[in-house]
Enzyme design. Structure first.
Site, PDB file in Angstrom:
ATOM      1  N   ASP A   1       0.824  -1.209   0.000  1.00 32.65           N
ATOM      2  CA  ASP A   1       0.000   0.000   0.000  1.00 32.65           C
ATOM      3  C   ASP A   1       0.860   1.262   0.000  1.00 32.65           C
ATOM      4  O   ASP A   1       1.523   1.548   0.991  1.00 32.65           O
ATOM      5  CB  ASP A   1      -0.853  -0.082   1.283  1.00 32.65           C
ATOM      6  CG  ASP A   1      -1.799   1.074   1.458  1.00 32.65           C
ATOM      7  OD1 ASP A   1      -2.198   1.672   0.452  1.00 32.65           O
ATOM      8  OD2 ASP A   1      -2.151   1.354   2.620  1.00 32.65           O
TER       9      ASP A   1
ATOM     10  N   ASP B   1      -9.988   4.724  -0.574  1.00 26.81           N
ATOM     11  CA  ASP B   1     -10.642   3.696   0.238  1.00 26.81           C
ATOM     12  C   ASP B   1     -12.166   3.718   0.135  1.00 26.81           C
ATOM     13  O   ASP B   1     -12.796   4.776   0.119  1.00 26.81           O
ATOM     14  CB  ASP B   1     -10.271   3.882   1.707  1.00 26.81           C
ATOM     15  CG  ASP B   1      -8.822   3.502   1.964  1.00 26.81           C
ATOM     16  OD1 ASP B   1      -8.076   3.288   0.986  1.00 26.81           O
ATOM     17  OD2 ASP B   1      -8.447   3.428   3.142  1.00 26.81           O
TER      18      ASP B   1
HETATM   19  C1  GLA Z   1      -4.927   2.330   3.362  1.00 28.75           C
HETATM   20  C2  GLA Z   1      -5.545   1.238   2.511  1.00 28.75           C
HETATM   21  C3  GLA Z   1      -6.586   0.497   3.338  1.00 28.75           C
HETATM   22  C4  GLA Z   1      -5.945  -0.082   4.578  1.00 28.75           C
HETATM   23  C5  GLA Z   1      -5.277   1.018   5.379  1.00 28.75           C
HETATM   24  C6  GLA Z   1      -4.459   0.485   6.529  1.00 28.75           C
HETATM   25  O1  GLA Z   1      -5.860   3.322   3.689  1.00 28.75           O
HETATM   26  O2  GLA Z   1      -6.122   1.764   1.365  1.00 28.75           O
HETATM   27  O3  GLA Z   1      -7.173  -0.524   2.562  1.00 28.75           O
HETATM   28  O4  GLA Z   1      -4.992  -1.053   4.204  1.00 28.75           O
HETATM   29  O5  GLA Z   1      -4.391   1.773   4.559  1.00 28.75           O
HETATM   30  O6  GLA Z   1      -3.907   1.499   7.301  1.00 28.75           O
END
Ligand code: GLA
Length: 522
Positions: free
Chosen positions: A160, A220
């Protein structure tokens, strides 16, 4: 250089990693979209060994595992906030006292697969936002961390990019480091990336199939139908569909657009919207990663997650994502060709009241005059001479599996351009999507000669007088409709018989076929 070696099919640490003709990563995994569960949507940072094991037990006892939900992915906050003296990652000792290898063993013994979260930058997303201590990202530790994951039995890495820094070219290079580090371990590991968190939304700007098996297309998700965001935090179901549908041509076995983990069973939406969410994820060949608490599912949630007709459509071996057939803003029709010749069609009502949505067998690529329609929610079978139609409630999606007739889905015909001399280059233009007020296209730059070329420039003129709105995997030095695209640092070298691809979106109506396409090498 790495790409050149990979294109030649060099053996890396016991696993042959090939890129196929379209430049896709072919590491043998995720031939259909992965299915499973991830801890983040419900539990965020509040995770531990007991919780993950309970979820593994629930996935087995509920029957979800046997329907394909195999990957149990431990998201952010699993690790010790410091590396050991040799720089190795370790599990957080109070949250995961048994250690990560033991957790992997527990999952494997249950017929499940082990997924874990990490980042290519210095801090994980929780570390970046200060809700978890430390700075244990993989930056500078890629090879070491990949080996550690393989030693723990990890089968899926969620990687990520949670940082505002870095250009898309930096992201491509950095994500590729972990791709190669994972390949070098010899363990088949699904590689799932997110280039979008607190960053320009680069996910939808390129086909990441050369870098990863799965790539997030948006910011997200949250458990809402529509947050009003086009691609910002947080995204509702309708907003994610709007971004992901135009990227359909990228999906294939081993490489899928990822519209994020599911919100089914988490409240915030009506049952109709939850069913629509699942139906749309299924037909978009999206990973089906549940995000709810599997220990306490209500009957509606269980019914949705266990819909075998939709799972079969999602897991079809052709690995195609539904293409848009029509969209008038309210009535949206998507069609996904299936391996046995059937076509799955989604009639999606984006409006505020019930409406009839119709299409035809010929519009979804079938010819003939006798068809069978199986409703994926009710399993009711009906017959049709060609009309495909249903009254669909607001935010609902009716899905039919259409059999009969003959498939006539046209394969896109590339517009060839004159070949250059050996060791020159050719450019092939392909329209990916046309939404009337703009379009998206891809240009494949090929090296027909036997030895590598170093650098290329493609020139063309947009025939309808449109202007470029975004361009990826290339640098545009032209003005308005007269395009002159040069390679970026990472895709200028093309091996003999190899190719590279760049893409762009443009605004405006009119012809989508540019004129005067040429490709030159320095
Ligand atoms: C980002 C990702 C999420 C999750 C969070 C964890 O926002 O997009 O899916 O993995 O980090 O902190």
């Amino acid at each position: 250089m790495v790409r050149t070696l990979l294109a030649a099919g060099i053996l890396v640490g016991g696993l042959i990693v090939l890129e196929d003709q379209a430049g896709a990563l072919d590491n043998g995994v995720a031939r259909t979209p992965p299915m499973g569960w991830n801890s983040w949507n419900t539990f965020g940072c509040n995770i531990n060994e007991t919780l993950i094991k309970q979820m593994a037990d629930a996935i087995v006892n509920s029957g979800l595992r046997d329907l394909g939900y195999k990957y149990v992915v431990v998201d952010d906050c699993w690790f010790d906030p410091t590396r050991d003296s040799a720089g190795n990652l370790r599990g957080n000792p109070s949250r995961f006292p048994g250690g990560m290898k033991a957790l992997g063993d527990y999952l494997h013994a249950k017929g499940l697969k082990f997924g874990i979260y990490q980042v290519p930058v210095d801090k994980t997303c929780a570390q970046y936002f200060g809700s978890y201590p430390g700075a244990t990202g993989s930056q500078g530790h890629e090879v070491q961390d990949a080996k550690q994951f393989a030693a723990w039995g990890v089968d899926y890495l969620k990687y990520d990019w949670c940082s505002p820094s870095g250009t898309i070219d930096d992201q491509v290079r950095t994500f590729a480091k972990m791709r190669d580090a994972l390949a070098a371990t010899g363990r088949p590991i699904v590689y799932s990336i997110n280039p979008n968190s607190i960053h320009a939304k680069t996910g939808p700007q390129r086909n990441w199939g050369d870098v990863a098996n799965l790539w997030r297309t948006t910011e997200d998700i949250t458990n809402k139908w529509n947050t009003g965001q086009t691609n910002g935090y947080p995204m509702g179901i309708q907003n994610i569909v709007d971004v992901t549908v135009p990227l359909a041509s990228y999906a294939k076995p081993g490489a899928f657009n990822d519209p994020d983990m599911m919100e089914i069973g988490r409240g915030g939406m009506t049952d109709t919207e939850m069913r629509s969410h699942f139906a749309l994820w299924a037909i978009m060949a999206s990973p089906l990663i549940a995000g709810n608490d599997l220990r306490s599912m209500d009957p509606a949630t269980t019914t949705i997650l266990k819909n075998q007709s939709l799972i079969a459509i999602n897991q079809d071996p052709l690995g195609l994502q539904a293409r848009q057939v029509s969209n008038d803003g309210t009535r949206r029709v998507l069609a996904k060709k299936l391996g046995n010749g059937d076509v799955a069609v989604a009639l999606f009502n984006q409006g505020a009241s019930t409406t009839t949505i119709s299409t035809t067998a010929s519009a979804i690529g079938l010819t003939g005059d006798s068809f069978t329609l199986r409703d994926a929610w009710t399993n009711t079978v009906s017959s049709s001479t060609g009309t495909i139609s249903a009254a669909v409630p607001s935010h609902g999606t009716v899905v039919y599996r259409v059999s009969g007739g003959t498939s006539s889905t046209p394969t896109p015909t590339p517009t060839p351009t004159p070949s250059g001399p050996p060791n020159g280059c050719t450019a092939t233009y392909r329209l990916v999507n046309d939404w009337g007020t703009g379009f998206q296209s891809e240009v494949t730059v090929s090296n027909p000669g036997p030895s590598a070329i170093d650098g290329w420039t493609v020139k063309m003129t947009l025939a309808g007088g449109q202007t470029i709105t975004s361009l990826w995997n290339g640098v545009n030095t032209g003005t308005s409709g007269a395009i002159a695209v040069k390679n970026t640092p990472y895709n200028g070298t093309i091996a003999g018989s190899g190719s590279a691809t760049f893409g762009f979106t443009a605004n405006g109506s009119g012809s989508t076929t540019p004129t005067g396409i040429t490709c030159t090498t320095p």
